[in-house]
Design a protein around this motif. Structure first.
Motif, mmCIF file in Angstrom:
data_model
loop_
_atom_site.group_PDB
_atom_site.id
_atom_site.type_symbol
_atom_site.label_atom_id
_atom_site.label_comp_id
_atom_site.label_asym_id
_atom_site.label_seq_id
_atom_site.Cartn_x
_atom_site.Cartn_y
_atom_site.Cartn_z
ATOM 1 N N ALA A 104 0.868 -1.132 0.081
ATOM 2 C CA ALA A 104 0.171 0.059 -0.119
ATOM 3 C C ALA A 104 0.874 1.241 0.030
ATOM 4 N N GLU A 112 -5.557 -4.710 -6.344
ATOM 5 C CA GLU A 112 -5.984 -5.264 -5.200
ATOM 6 C C GLU A 112 -6.043 -6.962 -5.391
ATOM 7 N N ARG A 120 -5.008 0.606 -6.045
ATOM 8 C CA ARG A 120 -4.581 1.203 -4.722
ATOM 9 C C ARG A 120 -3.672 2.355 -4.969
ATOM 10 N N TYR A 153 -4.122 6.986 2.022
ATOM 11 C CA TYR A 153 -4.427 5.904 0.981
ATOM 12 C C TYR A 153 -5.701 5.711 0.405
ATOM 13 N N GLU A 172 -8.450 4.092 -2.959
ATOM 14 C CA GLU A 172 -8.666 3.332 -4.005
ATOM 15 C C GLU A 172 -9.632 3.668 -4.957
#
Length: 178
Positions: free
Chosen positions: A26, A33, A48, A119, A121
């Motif tokens: 990550a 993923e 990600r 972080y 997605e």
């Protein structure tokens, strides 16, 4: 004999739990993923993004859809503007009795501000090509930031793998149909 306080044990437990929950890469590159999917299947591509560009926030994610990947449907993100680019397919395909000759070739999310320390997605659904098991499909991603850009577009040459490159493209490996 070493004695640990409850606070030290709790901290160690929290560290172990976070290591188990967070994806190993990550904080590294743009990655997918799910690393494997059956040939010809519908696939949920979760890209990600683990960091910004040299400390600055991410402001855009641009994904080039590989040839053979069709029926692309991106997922909107709150706070981001979603755009798609359409173009012709090199090889038309059949869907529900119709011949499909064009579709989404690029997906772009812009306008957000994902801090370097955070972080997130970015997601789209697509149908993967019907190719032999072991075929690797590379999904080039360009990450634009307030200062700088990461071009996750490098596709390994024969005999090399993603670890040999500074900015490798995320990939999914096709498996046999179930």
């Amino acid at each position: 004999m070493i004695r640990l306080t409850r606070a030290a044990l709790a901290a160690a437990g929290l560290l172990a739990l976070s290591a188990a929950i967070l994806p190993a890469d990550a904080s590294a590159h743009a990655t997918l993923e799910t690393k494997q999917a059956p040939s010809g299947s519908y696939y949920k591509a979760v890209i990600r993004i683990g960091h910004g560009c040299d400390g600055s926030a991410t402001t855009a994610i641009r994904v080039r859809i590989p040839e053979g990947v069709v029926s692309v449907k991106p997922m909107p993100k709150t706070g981001w503007t979603l755009n798609t680019t359409e173009g012709p397919y090199a090889t038309p395909y059949e869907s529900h009795g119709k011949t499909i000759t064009k579709g989404v070739t690029e997906v772009t999310w812009t306008g957000g501000a994902l801090p370097d320390a955070w972080y997130d997605e970015f997601v789209f659904q697509a149908k993967l090509p019907e190719k032999p098991a072991g075929t690797v499909i590379y999904v080039p991603v360009v990450q634009e930031c307030e200062k700088g850009v990461n071009r996750w577009i490098e596709i390994p040459e024969p005999g090399k793998d993603a670890h040999d490159y500074k900015e490798p493209a995320p990939s999914v490996t096709l498996t046999a149909k179930p």
